[in-house]
Write an enzyme that holds these catalytic residues in place. Sequence first.
Site, PDB file in Angstrom:
ATOM      1  N   GLU A  99      -8.074  -5.388   4.991  1.00 33.42           N
ATOM      2  CA  GLU A  99      -7.979  -5.073   3.564  1.00 33.42           C
ATOM      3  C   GLU A  99      -6.824  -5.828   2.912  1.00 33.42           C
ATOM      4  O   GLU A  99      -6.914  -6.248   1.760  1.00 33.42           O
ATOM      5  CB  GLU A  99      -7.812  -3.559   3.379  1.00 33.42           C
ATOM      6  CG  GLU A  99      -9.101  -2.812   3.756  1.00 33.42           C
ATOM      7  CD  GLU A  99      -8.899  -1.352   4.073  1.00 33.42           C
ATOM      8  OE1 GLU A  99      -9.124  -0.532   3.193  1.00 33.42           O
ATOM      9  OE2 GLU A  99      -8.530  -1.021   5.211  1.00 33.42           O
ATOM     10  N   GLY A 117     -10.883   1.960  12.848  1.00 34.68           N
ATOM     11  CA  GLY A 117     -10.410   2.450  14.148  1.00 34.68           C
ATOM     12  C   GLY A 117     -11.504   2.787  15.150  1.00 34.68           C
ATOM     13  O   GLY A 117     -11.498   2.308  16.283  1.00 34.68           O
ATOM     14  N   ARG A 134      -2.531  -2.128  -3.481  1.00 33.47           N
ATOM     15  CA  ARG A 134      -3.738  -1.330  -3.293  1.00 33.47           C
ATOM     16  C   ARG A 134      -3.672  -0.140  -4.262  1.00 33.47           C
ATOM     17  O   ARG A 134      -2.663   0.581  -4.293  1.00 33.47           O
ATOM     18  CB  ARG A 134      -3.815  -0.809  -1.868  1.00 33.47           C
ATOM     19  CG  ARG A 134      -4.977   0.104  -1.693  1.00 33.47           C
ATOM     20  CD  ARG A 134      -4.851   0.936  -0.466  1.00 33.47           C
ATOM     21  NE  ARG A 134      -6.035   1.760  -0.309  1.00 33.47           N
ATOM     22  CZ  ARG A 134      -6.044   2.911   0.312  1.00 33.47           C
ATOM     23  NH1 ARG A 134      -4.950   3.401   0.847  1.00 33.47           N
ATOM     24  NH2 ARG A 134      -7.146   3.595   0.425  1.00 33.47           N
ATOM     25  N   HIS A 172     -17.750   1.682   7.964  1.00 34.60           N
ATOM     26  CA  HIS A 172     -16.291   1.789   8.119  1.00 34.60           C
ATOM     27  C   HIS A 172     -16.022   3.157   8.742  1.00 34.60           C
ATOM     28  O   HIS A 172     -16.197   4.187   8.094  1.00 34.60           O
ATOM     29  CB  HIS A 172     -15.610   1.650   6.752  1.00 34.60           C
ATOM     30  CG  HIS A 172     -14.109   1.783   6.808  1.00 34.60           C
ATOM     31  ND1 HIS A 172     -13.256   0.737   6.556  1.00 34.60           N
ATOM     32  CD2 HIS A 172     -13.324   2.844   7.091  1.00 34.60           C
ATOM     33  CE1 HIS A 172     -12.013   1.154   6.681  1.00 34.60           C
ATOM     34  NE2 HIS A 172     -12.017   2.432   7.007  1.00 34.60           N
ATOM     35  N   GLY A 176     -13.203   5.282  10.553  1.00 35.56           N
ATOM     36  CA  GLY A 176     -11.808   5.480  10.989  1.00 35.56           C
ATOM     37  C   GLY A 176     -11.509   6.965  10.942  1.00 35.56           C
ATOM     38  O   GLY A 176     -12.352   7.778  11.300  1.00 35.56           O
ATOM     39  N   GLU A 232     -14.129  -0.351  15.491  1.00 38.36           N
ATOM     40  CA  GLU A 232     -13.629  -1.533  16.212  1.00 38.36           C
ATOM     41  C   GLU A 232     -13.361  -1.253  17.688  1.00 38.36           C
ATOM     42  O   GLU A 232     -13.379  -2.177  18.509  1.00 38.36           O
ATOM     43  CB  GLU A 232     -12.327  -2.036  15.557  1.00 38.36           C
ATOM     44  CG  GLU A 232     -12.553  -2.605  14.170  1.00 38.36           C
ATOM     45  CD  GLU A 232     -11.268  -2.798  13.385  1.00 38.36           C
ATOM     46  OE1 GLU A 232     -10.202  -3.000  14.010  1.00 38.36           O
ATOM     47  OE2 GLU A 232     -11.325  -2.755  12.142  1.00 38.36           O
ATOM     48  N   HIS A 286     -13.081   2.780   0.206  1.00 37.75           N
ATOM     49  CA  HIS A 286     -13.072   1.746   1.258  1.00 37.75           C
ATOM     50  C   HIS A 286     -13.691   0.433   0.750  1.00 37.75           C
ATOM     51  O   HIS A 286     -14.144  -0.387   1.557  1.00 37.75           O
ATOM     52  CB  HIS A 286     -13.866   2.174   2.511  1.00 37.75           C
ATOM     53  CG  HIS A 286     -13.273   3.315   3.269  1.00 37.75           C
ATOM     54  ND1 HIS A 286     -14.064   4.305   3.819  1.00 37.75           N
ATOM     55  CD2 HIS A 286     -12.004   3.613   3.599  1.00 37.75           C
ATOM     56  CE1 HIS A 286     -13.299   5.180   4.449  1.00 37.75           C
ATOM     57  NE2 HIS A 286     -12.035   4.789   4.318  1.00 37.75           N
ATOM     58  N   ARG A 310     -12.478  15.704   7.699  1.00 37.50           N
ATOM     59  CA  ARG A 310     -13.209  16.021   6.461  1.00 37.50           C
ATOM     60  C   ARG A 310     -14.665  16.373   6.771  1.00 37.50           C
ATOM     61  O   ARG A 310     -15.262  15.784   7.678  1.00 37.50           O
ATOM     62  CB  ARG A 310     -13.171  14.836   5.498  1.00 37.50           C
ATOM     63  CG  ARG A 310     -11.810  14.612   4.896  1.00 37.50           C
ATOM     64  CD  ARG A 310     -11.803  13.370   4.014  1.00 37.50           C
ATOM     65  NE  ARG A 310     -10.705  12.508   4.388  1.00 37.50           N
ATOM     66  CZ  ARG A 310     -10.622  11.221   4.068  1.00 37.50           C
ATOM     67  NH1 ARG A 310     -11.585  10.654   3.369  1.00 37.50           N
ATOM     68  NH2 ARG A 310      -9.591  10.511   4.457  1.00 37.50           N
ATOM     69  N   ASN A 342       0.876  -1.173   0.000  1.00 34.54           N
ATOM     70  CA  ASN A 342       0.000   0.000   0.000  1.00 34.54           C
ATOM     71  C   ASN A 342       0.914   1.223   0.000  1.00 34.54           C
ATOM     72  O   ASN A 342       1.452   1.607   1.038  1.00 34.54           O
ATOM     73  CB  ASN A 342      -0.898  -0.029   1.255  1.00 34.54           C
ATOM     74  CG  ASN A 342      -1.853   1.149   1.310  1.00 34.54           C
ATOM     75  OD1 ASN A 342      -1.788   2.053   0.466  1.00 34.54           O
ATOM     76  ND2 ASN A 342      -2.715   1.147   2.297  1.00 34.54           N
TER      77      ASN A 342
END
Length: 398
Positions: A385, A332, A92, A209, A211, A335, A181, A242, A7
């Site tokens: 991933e 993150g 990736r 998802h 994170g 989980e 993602h 963001r 990645n």
Amino acid sequence: MKILVINAGSSSLKYQLIDMETEQVMAKGLCERIGIDGHLKHTPLVGGKPVFNEDVPMPTHSEAIAAVIEKLTSPEYGVVGSMKEIDAVGHRVVHGGEKFAKSVKIDADVMAAIEACIPFAPLHNPANITGIKACRDVMGDVPMVAVFDTAFHQTMPGKAYMYAVPYEYYKNDGIRRYGFHGTSHLYVSGRCAELMGKPIEELKLISCHMGNGSSICAIDGGKCVDTSMGFTPLVGLPMGTRCGDLDAGVIQFIMKKYGFTIDEMLNILNKKSGVLGVSGVSSDFRDLSAAAEQGNERAQLALDMFAYWVAKVAGSYVAAMNGVDAIIFTAGVGENDSDTRAAIVKYFGYLGVKLDKEANSKRGQDIMISTPDSKVKVFVIPTNEELVIARDTKAIVG
Ligand code: ADP
């Protein structure tokens, strides 16, 4: 078969070497400050070898890959005898545009197509291309596969991916929702079906998802039917830094009032907004929780907004799919942050969701956090991933 998963970012490169007989990670690591000075942390996970964590000169990604191969094969830190034992490399790649709905073996045509997608992902695709070229330099003609963040979302119908702007911008310029993602949503949805003991074709799932960057995906029968990120990863939920969904009129208003250029404005929306912008405290949910506990109202507001948006978008996907069997939390925040999960699940009372508080307090495992009598199930599934990239690479070159 042993597969190296790469990645590559603009100044960093993450890797894992995976033994596909057992799907065990043999070694993993991170090159940082490529093009500046260079640092390598290499962690062997088999054979009781020590961790390497030192500065290594890396003027370009080629020196970074060479350093990784040197460590993977070295007597002191290595986990394989020579580079020949690495059968394939999976990369990736962030953006595959409309060209790639699946992972693909890399050849000259594929490289040209990834380059053609640079305008869609100007920060990411060039770094991914540099990583592929560096592997070619160092590893010769080892088979390589590109796995795209956008590919899983290519099954979305037009009504979900189109923006209501003049059609020619889609036709001529590819302006549409792409989503990101994808490898994570694919992995956790597949794992969720396994945990439920049902074929994925029979399930309606919502994958959250969450994170630093966050996106939600509606998965009907194993196929993505909608997702919250769009043409870029800026939209959908408010994220660490963001802004998420925003009235375009706000952009014009702020730019005019403060005299910002479009690049300055986008820098604010990408790096200074989200829960950081609202709270003024941090983009990290651990810091936000700590501040909220101390009575910081803006930190609490940022946390409340995040949970509200996840519930609101997920609710719209219940409508889009005409139902839902399970909701998945990953990455993150998903989980690790049991309070945020609980705050989101509170909104799902209308679905008959009941939270199992004890299960929700556990970490680091695939776990159902709804009670057995909950109508809709809720799972925490740590994402992987790299494993999706390695499995696709094996399937394509194997
Ligand atoms: P990325 O999008 O960069 O891959 P991750 O999925 O690793 O990010 O998520 C990182 C974020 O997860 C952190 O910024 C933090 O907000 C959150 N996080 C990590 N650990 C915890 C924790 N123990 N409790 C709450 N939030 C956490």
